[in-house]
Scaffold this motif. Structure first.
Motif, PDB file in Angstrom:
ATOM      1  N   MET A   1     -64.034 -14.247 -28.591  1.00 47.13           N
ATOM      2  CA  MET A   1     -63.798 -13.571 -29.955  1.00 47.13           C
ATOM      3  C   MET A   1     -62.485 -14.403 -30.492  1.00 47.13           C
ATOM      4  SD  MET A   1     -66.127 -11.067 -29.635  1.00 47.13           S
ATOM      5  CE  MET A   1     -65.495  -9.639 -30.937  1.00 47.13           C
ATOM      6  N   ASP A   2     -62.259 -13.856 -31.813  1.00 52.18           N
ATOM      7  CA  ASP A   2     -61.155 -14.225 -32.504  1.00 52.18           C
ATOM      8  C   ASP A   2     -59.901 -14.123 -31.640  1.00 52.18           C
ATOM      9  OD1 ASP A   2     -62.139 -15.534 -34.803  1.00 52.18           O
ATOM     10  OD2 ASP A   2     -62.818 -13.864 -35.829  1.00 52.18           O
ATOM     11  N   ALA A   3     -58.950 -14.696 -31.940  1.00 44.49           N
ATOM     12  CA  ALA A   3     -57.690 -14.801 -31.379  1.00 44.49           C
ATOM     13  C   ALA A   3     -57.621 -14.816 -29.891  1.00 44.49           C
ATOM     14  CB  ALA A   3     -56.725 -13.542 -32.164  1.00 44.49           C
ATOM     15  N   ALA A   4     -58.637 -15.337 -29.075  1.00 44.20           N
ATOM     16  CA  ALA A   4     -58.431 -15.170 -27.770  1.00 44.20           C
ATOM     17  C   ALA A   4     -57.774 -16.602 -27.286  1.00 44.20           C
ATOM     18  CB  ALA A   4     -59.972 -15.299 -27.221  1.00 44.20           C
ATOM     19  N   GLY A   5     -57.664 -17.425 -28.056  1.00 45.86           N
ATOM     20  CA  GLY A   5     -56.556 -18.364 -27.796  1.00 45.86           C
ATOM     21  C   GLY A   5     -57.167 -19.869 -27.374  1.00 45.86           C
ATOM     22  N   LYS A   6     -58.333 -19.850 -28.146  1.00 47.99           N
ATOM     23  CA  LYS A   6     -59.353 -21.216 -27.853  1.00 47.99           C
ATOM     24  C   LYS A   6     -58.610 -22.567 -28.317  1.00 47.99           C
ATOM     25  CE  LYS A   6     -63.096 -19.808 -30.149  1.00 47.99           C
ATOM     26  NZ  LYS A   6     -62.517 -20.277 -31.485  1.00 47.99           N
ATOM     27  N   ASP A   7     -58.057 -22.547 -29.516  1.00 47.27           N
ATOM     28  CA  ASP A   7     -57.094 -23.814 -30.016  1.00 47.27           C
ATOM     29  C   ASP A   7     -56.094 -23.950 -29.047  1.00 47.27           C
ATOM     30  OD1 ASP A   7     -58.788 -24.334 -32.386  1.00 47.27           O
ATOM     31  OD2 ASP A   7     -57.707 -22.462 -33.232  1.00 47.27           O
ATOM     32  N   SER A   8     -55.265 -23.006 -28.794  1.00 45.62           N
ATOM     33  CA  SER A   8     -54.151 -23.482 -27.832  1.00 45.62           C
ATOM     34  C   SER A   8     -54.378 -23.919 -26.571  1.00 45.62           C
ATOM     35  CB  SER A   8     -53.103 -22.329 -27.931  1.00 45.62           C
ATOM     36  OG  SER A   8     -53.516 -21.146 -27.277  1.00 45.62           O
ATOM     37  N   THR A   9     -55.568 -23.020 -26.081  1.00 45.86           N
ATOM     38  CA  THR A   9     -56.133 -23.703 -24.746  1.00 45.86           C
ATOM     39  C   THR A   9     -56.426 -25.128 -24.597  1.00 45.86           C
ATOM     40  OG1 THR A   9     -57.091 -21.459 -24.399  1.00 45.86           O
ATOM     41  CG2 THR A   9     -57.732 -23.411 -22.627  1.00 45.86           C
ATOM     42  N   VAL A  10     -57.125 -25.605 -25.586  1.00 46.48           N
ATOM     43  CA  VAL A  10     -57.431 -27.072 -25.786  1.00 46.48           C
ATOM     44  C   VAL A  10     -56.106 -27.917 -25.801  1.00 46.48           C
ATOM     45  CG1 VAL A  10     -58.690 -28.814 -27.156  1.00 46.48           C
ATOM     46  CG2 VAL A  10     -59.678 -26.246 -26.998  1.00 46.48           C
TER      47      VAL A  10
ATOM     48  N   VAL B   1     -69.700 -27.280 -18.688  1.00 48.38           N
ATOM     49  CA  VAL B   1     -68.998 -26.158 -18.295  1.00 48.38           C
ATOM     50  C   VAL B   1     -68.794 -25.324 -19.366  1.00 48.38           C
ATOM     51  CG1 VAL B   1     -66.911 -25.388 -17.431  1.00 48.38           C
ATOM     52  CG2 VAL B   1     -68.090 -27.637 -16.425  1.00 48.38           C
ATOM     53  N   LYS B   2     -69.186 -23.994 -19.030  1.00 46.63           N
ATOM     54  CA  LYS B   2     -69.004 -23.310 -20.425  1.00 46.63           C
ATOM     55  C   LYS B   2     -67.828 -22.132 -19.906  1.00 46.63           C
ATOM     56  CE  LYS B   2     -73.351 -22.637 -19.369  1.00 46.63           C
ATOM     57  NZ  LYS B   2     -74.837 -22.786 -19.252  1.00 46.63           N
ATOM     58  N   ILE B   3     -67.037 -22.017 -21.148  1.00 45.03           N
ATOM     59  CA  ILE B   3     -65.686 -21.019 -20.671  1.00 45.03           C
ATOM     60  C   ILE B   3     -65.915 -19.954 -21.793  1.00 45.03           C
ATOM     61  CG2 ILE B   3     -63.293 -20.800 -20.708  1.00 45.03           C
ATOM     62  CD1 ILE B   3     -63.290 -23.657 -19.543  1.00 45.03           C
ATOM     63  N   PHE B   4     -65.753 -18.627 -21.380  1.00 39.57           N
ATOM     64  CA  PHE B   4     -65.672 -17.517 -22.384  1.00 39.57           C
ATOM     65  C   PHE B   4     -64.103 -16.977 -22.189  1.00 39.57           C
ATOM     66  CE2 PHE B   4     -65.804 -12.756 -22.905  1.00 39.57           C
ATOM     67  CZ  PHE B   4     -66.131 -12.832 -24.382  1.00 39.57           C
ATOM     68  N   LEU B   5     -63.243 -17.031 -23.178  1.00 37.90           N
ATOM     69  CA  LEU B   5     -62.159 -16.385 -23.067  1.00 37.90           C
ATOM     70  C   LEU B   5     -62.073 -15.014 -23.219  1.00 37.90           C
ATOM     71  CD1 LEU B   5     -60.219 -19.146 -24.684  1.00 37.90           C
ATOM     72  CD2 LEU B   5     -60.492 -18.982 -22.454  1.00 37.90           C
ATOM     73  N   ASN B   6     -62.071 -14.240 -22.193  1.00 39.96           N
ATOM     74  CA  ASN B   6     -62.223 -12.716 -22.165  1.00 39.96           C
ATOM     75  C   ASN B   6     -60.949 -12.069 -22.644  1.00 39.96           C
ATOM     76  OD1 ASN B   6     -63.389 -10.327 -21.964  1.00 39.96           O
ATOM     77  ND2 ASN B   6     -63.253 -10.403 -19.519  1.00 39.96           N
ATOM     78  N   VAL B   7     -60.666 -11.878 -23.838  1.00 38.36           N
ATOM     79  CA  VAL B   7     -59.274 -10.899 -24.570  1.00 38.36           C
ATOM     80  C   VAL B   7     -59.807  -9.779 -24.769  1.00 38.36           C
ATOM     81  CG1 VAL B   7     -59.770 -11.499 -26.947  1.00 38.36           C
ATOM     82  CG2 VAL B   7     -57.468 -11.575 -26.138  1.00 38.36           C
ATOM     83  N   SER B   8     -58.839  -8.878 -24.547  1.00 35.53           N
ATOM     84  CA  SER B   8     -58.865  -7.509 -24.743  1.00 35.53           C
ATOM     85  C   SER B   8     -58.850  -7.109 -26.212  1.00 35.53           C
ATOM     86  CB  SER B   8     -58.068  -6.683 -23.730  1.00 35.53           C
ATOM     87  OG  SER B   8     -56.874  -6.620 -24.607  1.00 35.53           O
ATOM     88  N   LYS B   9     -59.435  -6.044 -26.563  1.00 35.94           N
ATOM     89  CA  LYS B   9     -59.266  -5.606 -28.027  1.00 35.94           C
ATOM     90  C   LYS B   9     -57.978  -5.399 -28.310  1.00 35.94           C
ATOM     91  CE  LYS B   9     -62.131  -2.827 -31.074  1.00 35.94           C
ATOM     92  NZ  LYS B   9     -62.906  -1.566 -31.519  1.00 35.94           N
ATOM     93  N   GLU B  10     -57.168  -4.801 -27.576  1.00 32.78           N
ATOM     94  CA  GLU B  10     -55.723  -4.463 -27.437  1.00 32.78           C
ATOM     95  C   GLU B  10     -54.971  -5.721 -28.234  1.00 32.78           C
ATOM     96  OE1 GLU B  10     -57.221  -3.257 -24.688  1.00 32.78           O
ATOM     97  OE2 GLU B  10     -57.864  -1.792 -26.087  1.00 32.78           O
ATOM     98  N   LYS B  11     -55.251  -6.761 -27.288  1.00 31.55           N
ATOM     99  CA  LYS B  11     -54.415  -8.027 -27.425  1.00 31.55           C
ATOM    100  C   LYS B  11     -54.937  -8.646 -28.761  1.00 31.55           C
ATOM    101  CE  LYS B  11     -51.846  -9.767 -25.019  1.00 31.55           C
ATOM    102  NZ  LYS B  11     -50.250  -9.767 -25.157  1.00 31.55           N
ATOM    103  N   GLN B  12     -56.238  -8.662 -28.983  1.00 31.64           N
ATOM    104  CA  GLN B  12     -56.809  -9.103 -30.230  1.00 31.64           C
ATOM    105  C   GLN B  12     -55.993  -8.424 -31.460  1.00 31.64           C
ATOM    106  OE1 GLN B  12     -60.146  -8.292 -32.362  1.00 31.64           O
ATOM    107  NE2 GLN B  12     -60.775 -10.502 -32.222  1.00 31.64           N
ATOM    108  N   LYS B  13     -55.748  -7.287 -31.446  1.00 33.68           N
ATOM    109  CA  LYS B  13     -55.017  -6.485 -32.394  1.00 33.68           C
ATOM    110  C   LYS B  13     -53.685  -7.039 -32.672  1.00 33.68           C
ATOM    111  CE  LYS B  13     -53.419  -1.759 -33.423  1.00 33.68           C
ATOM    112  NZ  LYS B  13     -53.479  -0.420 -33.386  1.00 33.68           N
TER     113      LYS B  13
END
Ligand code: AMP
Ligand code: MG
Length: 356
Positions: free
Chosen positions: A132-141, A244-256
């Protein structure tokens, strides 16, 4: 074309990896021997050849990887229920300082294995990042792959398809981005968007395609796409690639919280779009579809990792473990010099030393 970026090298020398060690409490005497036998069974199954042949990565390190990832790895043997998986580290009761050290050590190990992968050239590695948005994909890379040789890794971001891409099958633009063997490619979003955002918004109904495609039941349409994705990944596996497939599982609160930070910090404004809130409003639908997609496409050869994403330091660590596990399984080897050429080395050496 998807956007492509390259990495900059920012890590210290490889020798640091060699110096790094993991603190362990080891049992004594007979118990130690028994435990080792048990460990060996687990590792033999999980890490076929790598530890012994590649040397420096110890069995204990392999155990740490195995334990940390076990609950988050989906390879078709168990069902994913997103509500039951944590979005932070509290369940795992880890020590942040130790995790940071391990991440650094993993980065160095990834750096070493990527160098071997490139030299070996027998397998290619594709890392798919979805979230989902703001889960940190870019910074993880940025953080996990920060230390690898830019020659060996390509990063692609898949955005909304343009008209040329839409005029082709959905794997067309992806196929153009496949790495040559010996390289790694990171897909920041991927062909999975074609069963995620497309399914949530029923974009398939807007496709300019034959009636037999657009006219069918949505469920049938996406079931076929799941099958096509499974087949595509199997095809790649059978052609000496791993995915290898990765889903970054962020919470709704953290996204907010992260959205508010993007709104309140001018330097981060560009990361936010008002349409992000529309997607957020569909959170539950997205999660349901993610669950469905992951369950339908998790296989032993091409697994999914559903990783907690509320704390970046922990996410980065788990991502580094997942990437490392794939590289360890590939177990790349430096090519051996042919006998005749090796024999000539002595002469070359002597010639060089004779130079004035
Ligand atoms: P971002 O990665 O946040 O910059 O946003 C990229 C946007 O492109 C996301 O909203 C994705 O859902 C969207 N996108 C990526 N691939 C597709 C696709 N195949 N069809 C429709 N939208 C897509
Ligand atoms: Mg976005």
């Amino acid at each position: 074309m998807p956007r492509q970026t390259r990495f900059r090298s920012n890590l210290s020398e490889r020798s640091e990896f060699e110096r790094a060690s993991v603190n362990t409490r080891r049992p004594k005497g007979l118990a130690l021997r028994r435990n080792r036998i048990k460990e060996n069974d687990v590792f033999a199954a999980e890490y076929p050849q790598s530890r012994t042949r590649s040397g420096k990565f110890t069995k204990h390190d392999a155990e740490v990887v195995y334990m940390a990832l076990k609950d988050y790895r989906f390879d078709g043997s168990k069902n994913l229920n997103l509500k039951k998986l944590p979005t932070n580290s509290s369940k795992d009761k880890v020590d942040k300082e130790e995790i940071l050290k391990k991440t650094e050590k993993n980065q160095l190990r990834i750096q070493e294995l990527q160098d071997r992968l490139y030299a070996d050239g027998r397998e290619g590695l594709i890392i798919v990042l979805q979230a989902m948005d703001a889960a940190g994909k870019d910074s993880t890379v940025k953080h996990v792959m920060g230390g690898v040789n830019p020659q060996g890794v390509d990063v692609y971001s898949f955005k909304q398809p343009n008209s040329e891409e839409l005029a082709h099958d959905f794997l067309w633009r992806v196929n153009k981005c496949l790495p040559q063997r010996g390289k790694m490619a990171i897909f920041n979003r991927s062909y999975y968007e074609d069963v995620l955002v497309v399914q949530v918004h029923k974009l398939n109904k807007t496709y300019h395609m034959a009636k037999r495609i657009t006219g069918q039941d949505d469920r049938d349409f996406f079931k076929k796409r799941y099958k096509q994705i499974r087949n595509y990944e199997e095809y790649l596996y059978e052609n000496s690639y791993r995915t290898v497939k990765i889903f970054l599982n962020v919470s709704k609160e953290k996204q907010k919280e992260r959205f508010l930070e993007r709104i309140d910090t001018p330097a981060k404004n560009w990361k936010f779009s008002h349409s992000d809130l529309k997607e957020r409003a569909l959170w539950d639908t997205y999660h349901k579809v993610y669950e469905d997609v992951i369950n339908a496409t998790a296989t032993k050869e091409n697994p999914w990792y559903v990783l907690p994403a509320d704390q970046k330091w922990y996410t980065r660590y788990l991502v580094s473990e997942a990437v490392l596990k794939a590289l360890e399984e590939i177990d790349p080897q430096y090519p051996k010099m042919p006998k005749e050429e090796r024999a000539m080395l002595k002469d070359c050496r002597a010639q060089l030393l004779k130079e004035k």
